[in-house]
Design a protein around this motif. Sequence first.
Motif, mmCIF file in Angstrom:
data_model
loop_
_atom_site.group_PDB
_atom_site.id
_atom_site.type_symbol
_atom_site.label_atom_id
_atom_site.label_comp_id
_atom_site.label_asym_id
_atom_site.label_seq_id
_atom_site.Cartn_x
_atom_site.Cartn_y
_atom_site.Cartn_z
ATOM 1 N N ILE A 27 -43.937 -30.686 68.322
ATOM 2 C CA ILE A 27 -42.499 -30.781 68.086
ATOM 3 C C ILE A 27 -42.057 -32.141 68.623
ATOM 4 N N ASP A 28 -41.347 -32.906 67.795
ATOM 5 C CA ASP A 28 -40.822 -34.217 68.191
ATOM 6 C C ASP A 28 -41.927 -35.208 68.538
ATOM 7 N N PHE A 29 -42.996 -35.225 67.748
ATOM 8 C CA PHE A 29 -44.045 -36.214 67.929
ATOM 9 C C PHE A 29 -43.718 -37.423 67.056
ATOM 10 N N TYR A 30 -43.797 -38.605 67.638
ATOM 11 C CA TYR A 30 -43.497 -39.832 66.903
ATOM 12 C C TYR A 30 -44.239 -40.981 67.564
ATOM 13 N N ASP A 31 -44.082 -42.191 67.053
ATOM 14 C CA ASP A 31 -44.843 -43.325 67.573
ATOM 15 C C ASP A 31 -44.568 -43.593 69.053
ATOM 16 N N GLY A 32 -43.427 -43.187 69.560
ATOM 17 C CA GLY A 32 -43.126 -43.340 70.978
ATOM 18 C C GLY A 32 -43.931 -42.393 71.862
ATOM 19 N N SER A 33 -44.646 -41.448 71.260
ATOM 20 C CA SER A 33 -45.508 -40.526 71.994
ATOM 21 C C SER A 33 -46.918 -41.076 72.162
ATOM 22 N N ILE A 34 -47.122 -42.302 71.709
ATOM 23 C CA ILE A 34 -48.454 -42.911 71.734
ATOM 24 C C ILE A 34 -48.411 -44.165 72.599
#
Length: 163
Positions: A27-34
């Motif tokens: 849930i709410d995974f995006y490039d800022g999670s990397i």
Amino acid sequence: PIDARLTVFRDILNFFEYIASQNYVAIDFYDGSIMYDFSTDVTTICDIDLFKKAPVINDKGVDWFGTKRLKAPEEYIEGCAIDEQTNIFTSGALIFEFFGRFSDEEIHQRYCNNQFIPCTLPNWQLSEESYQVATKAVSLNKSERYLTFAEFWYEWKAANSNF
């Protein structure tokens, strides 16, 4: 470089395949999670506190978590299942972020239309075969996407075997 981005994306797909095997949904995974450490070439996935055990139902409608740059259609519709195919869409959208080129206007349209739009083939940095794999992953029709991360991962590897 492309090779480094492919390695990062391999790490992301391995992670998503693992969480799917554990019956979790991102849930709410995006490039800022990397996070990527350029000195060690290590990828770290963070900000996974909203991941949930399946089944997950969108109970917020358009206000479902996530950035409009990467959201699947079901992430806008209250009552829809958020599942492995939703996460495949998000991963596919991330692939386009990694290997596609977009104008500011194209990115703006995602926000205005609440819809991810892949780049065109001429703006794609990898092979046409890999473009087809990524395009299938972001199909607006859930039934046309890959059913599992294992299937998606297999096709992605085959399309990128020359790297």
